[in-house]
Design an enzyme around this catalytic site. Structure first.
Site, PDB file in Angstrom:
ATOM      1  N   LYS A  59      10.301   0.435  -2.121  1.00 21.73           N
ATOM      2  CA  LYS A  59       9.143  -0.414  -2.144  1.00 21.73           C
ATOM      3  C   LYS A  59       8.801  -0.911  -3.668  1.00 21.73           C
ATOM      4  O   LYS A  59       8.265  -2.032  -3.812  1.00 21.73           O
ATOM      5  CB  LYS A  59       8.025   0.720  -1.652  1.00 21.73           C
ATOM      6  CG  LYS A  59       8.053   0.772  -0.101  1.00 21.73           C
ATOM      7  CD  LYS A  59       7.408   2.142   0.340  1.00 21.73           C
ATOM      8  CE  LYS A  59       7.790   2.287   1.702  1.00 21.73           C
ATOM      9  NZ  LYS A  59       7.845   3.655   2.331  1.00 21.73           N
ATOM     10  N   GLN A 103       3.501   8.751   0.411  1.00 22.84           N
ATOM     11  CA  GLN A 103       4.705   8.622   1.636  1.00 22.84           C
ATOM     12  C   GLN A 103       4.834  10.051   2.381  1.00 22.84           C
ATOM     13  O   GLN A 103       4.478  10.900   2.036  1.00 22.84           O
ATOM     14  CB  GLN A 103       6.133   8.871   0.660  1.00 22.84           C
ATOM     15  CG  GLN A 103       7.233   8.772   1.109  1.00 22.84           C
ATOM     16  CD  GLN A 103       7.727   7.642   1.644  1.00 22.84           C
ATOM     17  OE1 GLN A 103       7.307   6.338   1.287  1.00 22.84           O
ATOM     18  NE2 GLN A 103       8.346   7.321   3.024  1.00 22.84           N
ATOM     19  N   ASP A 126      -1.306   0.968   4.469  1.00 24.21           N
ATOM     20  CA  ASP A 126      -0.202   1.380   5.509  1.00 24.21           C
ATOM     21  C   ASP A 126      -0.748   1.803   6.614  1.00 24.21           C
ATOM     22  O   ASP A 126      -0.220   2.324   7.711  1.00 24.21           O
ATOM     23  CB  ASP A 126       0.379   2.816   4.846  1.00 24.21           C
ATOM     24  CG  ASP A 126       1.697   3.231   5.387  1.00 24.21           C
ATOM     25  OD1 ASP A 126       2.525   2.297   5.958  1.00 24.21           O
ATOM     26  OD2 ASP A 126       2.171   4.202   5.393  1.00 24.21           O
TER      27      ASP A 126
END
Ligand code: NAP
Length: 298
Positions: A59, A103, A126
């Site tokens: 990323k 994450q 996200d």
């Protein structure tokens, strides 16, 4: 009969993701020209899982390729929920950060929900907060959960017929199965959600025009579960001895499918592209710059 015409369509994600990313690159340039500020994604990694480490690094690299900034925060395996929430809130209040990605999966002692909610709606690129689930479910402007959002873009790009079709989603996690079902419902599919307590799963899947596999079990969906001509969208990503494999037994399902995503190279690149696009959108909103998604970018 022309055999070629009946061959399953392989729904490759990479070319579609590249269209989205190219558009991101242009929008980043517009934002920088207008404000002098580079959109910035903050990633937070808790623990030392090598796969998660690799995803976070990928990323950061993509941010760099697009002319964006990234910040990487790492915490040890023993981190507490309080520490993670405090850092996430700090990032949420930092005007130089426009999107936050925590994450996951996170170590077992962490209350993931508390950590996700600390992101807040504006930087939830996200799409993991209650707020984002709400806006997505109501069909309002907000951030999609990245993987289901990516799958919908793949569907649109390849003109997969959805309206009036029966979609069966296998998996009901809050980041994948449930939001996927909501987006398909919003696109006028008739949706069935299956999970570990579903009885006679193969029989339910056999009724599907569209199958989304989000189970977390390698090669789980078998060919004889598939109605001939069905569209198979595999969100699964499981480490295997010869690389990552999906939740769908690809070789077994391919001959019966009408369209199918490969793993890798199907849903994975779309998730990343949507994450980047939503970060650019977040930055544009926070900085008050008008940037538009190009029609060509799906
Ligand atoms: P998860 O939180 O573990 O959820 C798995 C779901 O599958 C649960 O709802 C579970 O049901 C259901 N399930 C488990 N065993 C089943 C069975 N035997 N029959 C029917 N349903 C069953 O996983 P997730 O986070 O949603 O991820 C799913 C997959 O997508 C994984 O392979 C993950 O690696 C992958 N993924 C890929 C991306 C990407 O970018 N491509 C992003 C995120 C995740 P219960 O609710 O009843 O337990």
């Amino acid at each position: 009969m022309n055999e070629q015409a009946d061959a399953p369509v392989i729904l490759k994600g990479k070319p579609v993701a590249d269209l989205i990313l190219e558009n991101c690159r242009q929008r980043v340039r517009q934002i920088v020209d207008a404000t002098g500020v580079q959109p910035c994604l903050a990633t937070v990694l808790t623990g030392s899982d090598p796969a998660s480490q690799k995803y976070v690094d990928r990323k950061a690299k993509l941010c760099q390729d697009l002319g964006m900034k990234s910040i990487k925060v790492t915490f040890p395996e023993t981190t507490t929920t309080e520490e993670l929430v405090a850092k996430t809130r700090e990032l949420a209040e930092d005007p130089a950060v426009h999107g936050i990605l925590l994450q996951h999966p996170m170590p077992g002692q962490i209350d993931e929900r508390a950590a996700f909610e600390a992101i807040g709606p504006a930087k939830d690129v996200d799409g993991v907060t209650f707020y984002s689930f709400g806006t997505m479910t109501y069909g309002l402007a907000g951030f999609d959960s990245a993987t289901p959002g990516g799958i919908m873009r793949l569907i649109r790009h390849y003109k997969v017929p959805v309206e009036g079709r029966h979609a069966v989603v296998i998996g009901r996690s809050v980041i994948l199965g449930k939001p996927m079902a909501m987006l398909l419902l919003d696109a006028n599919a008739t949706v069935t959600i299956c999970h570990s307590r579903t009885t006679n799963l193969p029989e339910v899947v056999r009724q599907a025009d569209i199958v989304v596999a989000a189970v977390g079990k390698p090669n789980f969906v078998k060919g004889d579960w598939i109605k001939p001509g069905a569209v198979i969208l595999d969100a699964g990503f499981n480490p295997g001895p010869k690389g990552n494999v999906g939740d769908v037994d690809y070789d077994d399902c391919l001959p019966r499918s009408g369209m199918i995503t490969p793993v890798p190279g199907g849903v994975g690149p779309m998730t990343l592209a949507v994450l980047m696009e939503q970060t650019v959108t977040g930055a544009a909103r926070q900085l008050g710059v008008e940037t538009a998604r190009e029609p060509a970018a799906v």
